[in-house]
Enzyme design. Structure first.
Site, PDB file in Angstrom:
ATOM      1  N   ARG A  45       0.833  -1.208   0.000  1.00 59.15           N
ATOM      2  CA  ARG A  45       0.000   0.000   0.000  1.00 59.15           C
ATOM      3  C   ARG A  45       0.867   1.257   0.000  1.00 59.15           C
ATOM      4  O   ARG A  45       0.566   2.219  -0.699  1.00 59.15           O
ATOM      5  CB  ARG A  45      -0.929   0.015   1.221  1.00 59.15           C
ATOM      6  CG  ARG A  45      -1.943  -1.118   1.190  1.00 59.15           C
ATOM      7  CD  ARG A  45      -3.016  -0.957   2.226  1.00 59.15           C
ATOM      8  NE  ARG A  45      -3.899   0.159   1.878  1.00 59.15           N
ATOM      9  CZ  ARG A  45      -5.000   0.461   2.547  1.00 59.15           C
ATOM     10  NH1 ARG A  45      -5.360  -0.255   3.575  1.00 59.15           N
ATOM     11  NH2 ARG A  45      -5.739   1.480   2.178  1.00 59.15           N
ATOM     12  N   GLN A  78     -10.788  10.002   7.747  1.00 58.48           N
ATOM     13  CA  GLN A  78     -10.781   8.549   7.937  1.00 58.48           C
ATOM     14  C   GLN A  78      -9.752   7.904   7.010  1.00 58.48           C
ATOM     15  O   GLN A  78      -9.548   6.707   7.060  1.00 58.48           O
ATOM     16  CB  GLN A  78     -12.168   7.973   7.629  1.00 58.48           C
ATOM     17  CG  GLN A  78     -13.243   8.447   8.588  1.00 58.48           C
ATOM     18  CD  GLN A  78     -14.615   7.913   8.195  1.00 58.48           C
ATOM     19  OE1 GLN A  78     -15.228   8.364   7.221  1.00 58.48           O
ATOM     20  NE2 GLN A  78     -15.111   6.967   8.958  1.00 58.48           N
ATOM     21  N   HIS A  96      -8.148   7.169  11.688  1.00 60.18           N
ATOM     22  CA  HIS A  96      -7.775   5.778  11.422  1.00 60.18           C
ATOM     23  C   HIS A  96      -6.268   5.597  11.278  1.00 60.18           C
ATOM     24  O   HIS A  96      -5.813   4.609  10.718  1.00 60.18           O
ATOM     25  CB  HIS A  96      -8.500   5.268  10.169  1.00 60.18           C
ATOM     26  CG  HIS A  96      -9.983   5.118  10.369  1.00 60.18           C
ATOM     27  ND1 HIS A  96     -10.867   4.840   9.345  1.00 60.18           N
ATOM     28  CD2 HIS A  96     -10.738   5.210  11.485  1.00 60.18           C
ATOM     29  CE1 HIS A  96     -12.100   4.776   9.832  1.00 60.18           C
ATOM     30  NE2 HIS A  96     -12.056   5.000  11.111  1.00 60.18           N
ATOM     31  N   CYS A 125      10.100  -0.797  19.343  1.00 56.75           N
ATOM     32  CA  CYS A 125       9.703   0.375  20.117  1.00 56.75           C
ATOM     33  C   CYS A 125      10.891   0.897  20.924  1.00 56.75           C
ATOM     34  O   CYS A 125      11.558   0.124  21.605  1.00 56.75           O
ATOM     35  CB  CYS A 125       8.548  -0.016  21.044  1.00 56.75           C
ATOM     36  SG  CYS A 125       8.083   1.278  22.206  1.00 56.75           S
ATOM     37  N   THR A 164     -18.186  10.333   3.096  1.00 55.29           N
ATOM     38  CA  THR A 164     -18.210   9.136   3.937  1.00 55.29           C
ATOM     39  C   THR A 164     -19.502   8.357   3.683  1.00 55.29           C
ATOM     40  O   THR A 164     -20.492   8.912   3.218  1.00 55.29           O
ATOM     41  CB  THR A 164     -18.106   9.456   5.448  1.00 55.29           C
ATOM     42  OG1 THR A 164     -19.393   9.838   5.898  1.00 55.29           O
ATOM     43  CG2 THR A 164     -17.104  10.554   5.713  1.00 55.29           C
ATOM     44  N   SER A 165     -19.462   7.079   3.998  1.00 60.88           N
ATOM     45  CA  SER A 165     -20.616   6.230   3.722  1.00 60.88           C
ATOM     46  C   SER A 165     -21.796   6.609   4.615  1.00 60.88           C
ATOM     47  O   SER A 165     -22.943   6.378   4.277  1.00 60.88           O
ATOM     48  CB  SER A 165     -20.264   4.764   3.961  1.00 60.88           C
ATOM     49  OG  SER A 165     -20.049   4.544   5.343  1.00 60.88           O
ATOM     50  N   ALA A 205     -15.669  15.287  -4.369  1.00 65.64           N
ATOM     51  CA  ALA A 205     -14.968  16.284  -3.563  1.00 65.64           C
ATOM     52  C   ALA A 205     -14.077  17.177  -4.420  1.00 65.64           C
ATOM     53  O   ALA A 205     -13.964  18.376  -4.170  1.00 65.64           O
ATOM     54  CB  ALA A 205     -14.118  15.584  -2.502  1.00 65.64           C
TER      55      ALA A 205
HETATM   56 ZN   LIG Z   1       6.499   0.140  23.417  1.00 66.36          ZN
END
Ligand SMILES: [Zn+2]
Length: 218
Positions: A45, A78, A96, A125, A164-165, A205
């Site tokens: 993606r 979103q 999101h 992390c 939006t839907s 849009a």
């Molecule tokens: Zn962490």
């Protein structure tokens, strides 16, 4: 919103991605079952979105925020593609999450890191040392920043819903909250949702927003 920019949907005619149901790659369970599969999905993606450009709809909202100031124009999306930021919107609330960040797989409060190409298989992390996951809200997870959004809706004068839907809560309930605050509610959607709005603009849009924002530019 981002459709005219050519953001791929990653679903084929059967609603599948390379033979996988979308819920097999976009849930917390999927992540803990097969991180490699989920990383590969998001890697694809990111690569596909890397060169996608904002369309005149994104540009119009960014211009509105620049003109009136982020204090007066709250942008909530979103989408996870980052196209509003690419259009140089300065402050965007990403309900999101974002394709372009990773977060700690165990603690939502730990620091995010940016990611631009394929995700490192060993990214951990910086606070607790566990693996990093896409900073994306998955099926079964709560959207982010709901407190900030509710606060903005409570003092909203004009509410514009774009594409939006209108059927998935909590976003579907935003118009009701805005109306309760006395806001003028405008829907921009080629296929209107049927929810109550003061005004409906049945266009995409990228066509509707450049004209609509002119009303509010100073
Ligand atoms: Zn962490």
């Amino acid at each position: 919103m981002s459709k005219p920019s050519g953001i791929p949907t990653f679903r084929d005619a059967d609603g599948l991605w390379e033979g996988h149901d979308i819920t097999e790659v976009a849930t917390p369970e999927a992540w803990f079952r097969d991180r490699e599969l989920v990383r590969t999905f998001y890697d694809h993606r990111r690569v596909a979105c890397a060169n996608v450009l904002p369309n005149p709809g994104h540009d119009a909202l960014a211009a509105l925020q620049h003109n009136l100031g982020a204090k007066h124009v709250t942008l909530v999306t979103q989408n996870i593609d980052g196209l509003l930021q690419k259009a140089s919107a300065e402050d965007v609330i990403e309900m999101h999450g974002s394709l372009w960040r990773l977060k700690c797989e165990h603690d939502d409060g730990h620091p995010r890191v940016g990611v631009y190409g394929p995700q490192s298989r060993t990214a951990v992390c910086s606070t607790c040392g566990v693996l990093m996951r896409p900073d994306v809200v998955w099926f079964g997870e709560m959207p982010s920043h709901m407190d900030r959004i509710a606060q903005a809706l409570s003092r909203c004068e004009v509410f514009i819903s774009v594409g939006t839907s209108g059927v998935v809560y909590p976003a579907a309930g935003f118009v009701e909250l805005a109306r309760a605050s006395g806001a003028r509610c405008i829907e921009v959607n080629p296929a209107p949702t049927g929810a109550f709005f003061d005004e409906q603009i049945c266009e995409g849009a990228e066509v509707a927003l450049p004209t609509l924002v002119q009303r509010y530019l100073e």
